[in-house]
Every structure is written in structure tokens, then in C-alpha cells.
Design an enzyme around this catalytic site. Structure first.
Site, PDB file in Angstrom:
ATOM      1  N   ILE A  21      53.900  48.965  38.026  1.00  0.00           N
ATOM      2  CA  ILE A  21      53.237  50.021  37.240  1.00  0.00           C
ATOM      3  C   ILE A  21      52.594  51.066  38.163  1.00  0.00           C
ATOM      4  O   ILE A  21      52.654  52.269  37.882  1.00  0.00           O
ATOM      5  CB  ILE A  21      52.187  49.382  36.290  1.00  0.00           C
ATOM      6  CG1 ILE A  21      52.915  48.530  35.226  1.00  0.00           C
ATOM      7  CG2 ILE A  21      51.322  50.449  35.638  1.00  0.00           C
ATOM      8  CD1 ILE A  21      51.992  47.638  34.383  1.00  0.00           C
ATOM      9  N   TYR A 166      43.208  34.806  34.691  1.00  0.00           N
ATOM     10  CA  TYR A 166      43.728  36.177  34.566  1.00  0.00           C
ATOM     11  C   TYR A 166      43.217  36.849  33.289  1.00  0.00           C
ATOM     12  O   TYR A 166      42.769  37.994  33.315  1.00  0.00           O
ATOM     13  CB  TYR A 166      45.254  36.099  34.570  1.00  0.00           C
ATOM     14  CG  TYR A 166      45.964  37.437  34.464  1.00  0.00           C
ATOM     15  CD1 TYR A 166      46.103  38.263  35.576  1.00  0.00           C
ATOM     16  CD2 TYR A 166      46.520  37.853  33.254  1.00  0.00           C
ATOM     17  CE1 TYR A 166      46.767  39.473  35.487  1.00  0.00           C
ATOM     18  CE2 TYR A 166      47.182  39.059  33.162  1.00  0.00           C
ATOM     19  CZ  TYR A 166      47.309  39.866  34.282  1.00  0.00           C
ATOM     20  OH  TYR A 166      47.973  41.073  34.186  1.00  0.00           O
TER      21      TYR A 166
HETATM   22  P1  NAP Z   1      53.118  44.207  40.729  1.00  0.00           P
HETATM   23  O1  NAP Z   1      54.474  44.773  40.629  1.00  0.00           O
HETATM   24  O2  NAP Z   1      52.933  42.866  41.320  1.00  0.00           O
HETATM   25  O3  NAP Z   1      52.168  45.290  41.474  1.00  0.00           O
HETATM   26  C1  NAP Z   1      50.857  44.992  41.843  1.00  0.00           C
HETATM   27  C2  NAP Z   1      50.620  45.605  43.216  1.00  0.00           C
HETATM   28  O4  NAP Z   1      49.240  45.380  43.591  1.00  0.00           O
HETATM   29  C3  NAP Z   1      51.473  44.954  44.319  1.00  0.00           C
HETATM   30  O5  NAP Z   1      52.025  45.950  45.159  1.00  0.00           O
HETATM   31  C4  NAP Z   1      50.444  44.109  45.064  1.00  0.00           C
HETATM   32  O6  NAP Z   1      50.768  43.870  46.400  1.00  0.00           O
HETATM   33  C5  NAP Z   1      49.215  44.983  44.938  1.00  0.00           C
HETATM   34  N1  NAP Z   1      47.995  44.246  45.272  1.00  0.00           N
HETATM   35  C6  NAP Z   1      47.744  42.922  45.070  1.00  0.00           C
HETATM   36  N2  NAP Z   1      46.534  42.612  45.533  1.00  0.00           N
HETATM   37  C7  NAP Z   1      46.012  43.740  46.062  1.00  0.00           C
HETATM   38  C8  NAP Z   1      44.789  44.042  46.712  1.00  0.00           C
HETATM   39  N3  NAP Z   1      43.864  43.092  46.946  1.00  0.00           N
HETATM   40  N4  NAP Z   1      44.562  45.308  47.127  1.00  0.00           N
HETATM   41  C9  NAP Z   1      45.501  46.266  46.931  1.00  0.00           C
HETATM   42  N5  NAP Z   1      46.683  46.036  46.333  1.00  0.00           N
HETATM   43  C10 NAP Z   1      46.943  44.788  45.900  1.00  0.00           C
HETATM   44  O7  NAP Z   1      52.487  44.104  39.272  1.00  0.00           O
HETATM   45  P2  NAP Z   1      52.454  45.166  38.054  1.00  0.00           P
HETATM   46  O8  NAP Z   1      53.143  44.552  36.926  1.00  0.00           O
HETATM   47  O9  NAP Z   1      52.825  46.518  38.516  1.00  0.00           O
HETATM   48  O10 NAP Z   1      50.911  45.118  37.739  1.00  0.00           O
HETATM   49  C11 NAP Z   1      50.074  46.264  37.844  1.00  0.00           C
HETATM   50  C12 NAP Z   1      48.827  46.004  37.006  1.00  0.00           C
HETATM   51  O11 NAP Z   1      49.225  45.863  35.638  1.00  0.00           O
HETATM   52  C13 NAP Z   1      48.125  44.702  37.373  1.00  0.00           C
HETATM   53  O12 NAP Z   1      46.733  44.901  37.298  1.00  0.00           O
HETATM   54  C14 NAP Z   1      48.589  43.721  36.311  1.00  0.00           C
HETATM   55  O13 NAP Z   1      47.670  42.707  36.100  1.00  0.00           O
HETATM   56  C15 NAP Z   1      48.695  44.664  35.115  1.00  0.00           C
HETATM   57  N6  NAP Z   1      49.567  44.181  34.037  1.00  0.00           N
HETATM   58  C16 NAP Z   1      50.891  43.954  34.252  1.00  0.00           C
HETATM   59  C17 NAP Z   1      51.680  43.484  33.186  1.00  0.00           C
HETATM   60  C18 NAP Z   1      53.151  43.211  33.327  1.00  0.00           C
HETATM   61  O14 NAP Z   1      53.724  42.604  32.403  1.00  0.00           O
HETATM   62  N7  NAP Z   1      53.801  43.630  34.395  1.00  0.00           N
HETATM   63  C19 NAP Z   1      51.097  43.262  31.938  1.00  0.00           C
HETATM   64  C20 NAP Z   1      49.753  43.503  31.761  1.00  0.00           C
HETATM   65  C21 NAP Z   1      48.986  43.975  32.820  1.00  0.00           C
HETATM   66  P3  NAP Z   1      51.515  42.459  46.757  1.00  0.00           P
HETATM   67  O15 NAP Z   1      52.823  42.511  46.057  1.00  0.00           O
HETATM   68  O16 NAP Z   1      51.604  42.523  48.250  1.00  0.00           O
HETATM   69  O17 NAP Z   1      50.602  41.376  46.227  1.00  0.00           O
END
Ligand code: NAP
Length: 256
Positions: A21, A166
Site C-alpha cells: 500500500i 495486530y
Molecule cells: P507490506 O507490503 O508488508 O508493506 C509494509 C512495509 O512496511 C514493508 O516495506 C515493511 O518492510 C515496512 N516496515 C515494516 N516495519 C517497519 C518499520 N519498523 N519501519 C519502517 N518500515 C517498516 O504490507 P501492506 O499490505 O502494504 O501494509 C501497509 C499497511 O496497511 C500496514 O500498516 C498494514 O497493517 C495495513 N493493512 C494491510 C492490509 C492488507 O490486506 N494488505 C489490510 C489492512 C491493513 P519489511 O518488508 O522489510 O518488513
């Protein structure tokens, strides 16, 4: 006639910008005219976002005015260093801040370790707090009428099996957003949350197929969301099109 994007000329900071995202947010914000700072724990992934996924991207080394920065949102020093680096490079703090960094450490309540509880809270909840506090302070000191967008989750509202840590962190993000919106309104800084449902990014790779199939049956639109569909709402909330919206928590779930 020159068409102007929704956020033309604005500086935008996106955390978690190396994937999913956050990466899509960089893509859409830059398409709509913003200069993007992609910040992530994984610097190379953030740089890839800038080089390959922003509007100026040509796959070359030309990053335009966009930049990639290394950041651990759970570490106050790292957040302070990010602000310093941004002020050094751009002279002003960003007008748009997107908190997308997030992690999962799923397990049954009866088996969840204290370490996995803490790490999720540190990144998802404390990380959102540190970024919001640091950058809202910088905005108010520079009289910037900013917009902060925090990525919560629909499971923060309804809970989910295997996600006590979470879901609690994401419910906390909504409450924190609403409180911050109440405090920052007088500075014309807006703060909103987005509650995505199941979005097709690397974070859901660990969800077992059986659970995914079950979840999809509960989504009226019958499919996973695309990260760009969340990024479009992020960009709306970043723009003047949402000028009277603050303290809101918007579901982007396909109806889940
Ligand atoms: P993602 O593809 O795993 O992206 C998350 C990014 O955050 C990754 O690049 C990760 O790096 C980075 N990150 C992790 N820990 C960090 C830290 N301490 N400091 C800085 N960066 C950090 O996940 P996403 O789906 O895009 O999620 C983005 C947000 O949307 C999150 O907050 C997630 O909880 C929320 N969300 C996602 C979904 C879904 O279904 N995808 C649904 C509801 C909410 P690494 O890969 O190196 O850990």
C-alpha cells in the site's frame, strides 16, 4: 490547458513505502503531482519504489525531486533523523504524511509470545505515534496546513482469529487518529484513518489459503483489493477535495 494534479506541488512522506500500500501511495501521489519521500526499513525497496513506481520513474537513476530514506518507525531516534534529513533536503516539512509501515506476527491468543505482541505494538501503534507527533509538531511550527493519513485495518473494528496483537494495534490507531484530529484541528492539520480489508500485498502471504477463501466469501465484491484502490483514497484524503474531513475512519474493504 495544463491539467494540475490533486496534490500538485505538495511534499508527501510515505512510511512503509518499499512495498504494498505504501508503494502504491507513492505511485498515485506522484501521479497527482506530489513530490514523494519514500521511507522504509528497507532502503533498497524504498529506492526501487522511487525509481520504478513514481510518476517520473523511467527505470533510470533519475529520481527527479523524489527521494528514498531509511526509517525504523518504532525508533524515536530514527524518526528524528528522518525529519532532520527532510528539512536538510527540502527546507520544509511534508504537507502530507502517510503512515503505512506495519507488521503482523500472527498466532493464537493462547500461544502468542510477549515478543510478538510487543513487536506489533511497537511498529503499528508506537510507530504511528512517533511519526504523527514528530511531523505534526514540524507542521505546526512551519504553519503548514497538513494532512496525516494513518493506515489502520478493518480487523481493528471486528477482530480476527490469530490477530489479537495486530487487531488491538489497529484499533489503537483509529482511537489515536480521532484524538489527534481533535487536538490538531485548530492548526488546520487534518488526521484521518483508512481501514483496508484484504488487499493483495506481501503482508497477506502468510495467511493460509483456507482462511483466505473463507474471508473472500464474506466480501460482497468477491475479491481481494488492489493496493492502488487504497492509494486512491489516501490521495483523496491528502487533497483539498477532502478539506472538511478530519477524525474520520474510512473502510476500504469491498464491503466486508
Ligand atoms: P507490506 O507490503 O508488508 O508493506 C509494509 C512495509 O512496511 C514493508 O516495506 C515493511 O518492510 C515496512 N516496515 C515494516 N516495519 C517497519 C518499520 N519498523 N519501519 C519502517 N518500515 C517498516 O504490507 P501492506 O499490505 O502494504 O501494509 C501497509 C499497511 O496497511 C500496514 O500498516 C498494514 O497493517 C495495513 N493493512 C494491510 C492490509 C492488507 O490486506 N494488505 C489490510 C489492512 C491493513 P519489511 O518488508 O522489510 O518488513
Amino acid at each position: 490547458m495544463v491539467s494540475r494534479g490533486l496534490v500538485s506541488g505538495r511534499l508527501a512522506l510515505v512510511t512503509g513505502a518499499g512495498s504494498g500500500i505504501g508503494r502504491a501511495a507513492c505511485q498515485v501521489l506522484s501521479r497527482e503531482g506530489a513530490t514523494v519521500i519514500a521511507a522504509d526499513k528497507n532502503y533498497d525497496a524504498a529506492m526501487e519504489t522511487i525509481k520504478k513506481h513514481t510518476a517520473l520513474a523511467s527505470g533510470s537513476n533519475n529520481t527527479g525531486d523524489h527521494s528514498a530514506m531509511e526509517l525504523d518507525v518504532s525508533d524515536a531516534k530514527s524518526v528524528q533523523n528522518l525529519l532532520k534529513a527532510i528539512l536538510n533536503e527540502y527546507k520544509l516539512p511534508p504537507k502530507i504524511v502517510v503512515n503505512s509501515a506495519g507488521v503482523t506476527r500472527d498466532n493464537w491468543l493462547l500461544k502468542l509470545s510477549e515478543e510478538d505482541y510487543d513487536s506489533v505494538m511497537h511498529v503499528n501503534l508506537k510507530g504511528t505515534f512517533l511519526i504523527m507527533q514528530t511531523f505534526a509538531k514540524a507542521m505546526t511550527e512551519s504553519s503548514i496546513q497538513g494532512s496525516i493519513i494513518n493506515i489502520s485495518s478493518i480487523v481493528g473494528k471486528y477482530g480476527n482469529i490469530g490477530q489479537t496483537n495486530y487487531s488491538a494495534s489497529k484499533a489503537g490507531v483509529v482511537a489515536m487518529t480521532q484524538s489527534a484530529a481533535k487536538e490538531l484541528g485548530k492548526f488546520n492539520v487534518r488526521v484521518n484513518a483508512i481501514l483496508p480489508g484484504f488487499i493483495d500485498t506481501p503482508i497477506i502471504k502468510t495467511v493460509p489459503d483456507k482462511v483466505k477463501e473463507h474471508m473472500l466469501k464474506l466480501v460482497p465484491l468477491g475479491r481481494l483489493g488492489d493496493p492502488t484502490e487504497v492509494a486512491e483514497v489516501i490521495t483523496f484524503l491528502s487533497s483539498d477535495k477532502s478539506s472538511f474531513i478530519t477524525g474520520a475512519a474510512i473502510d476500504v474493504t469491498g464491503g466486508f
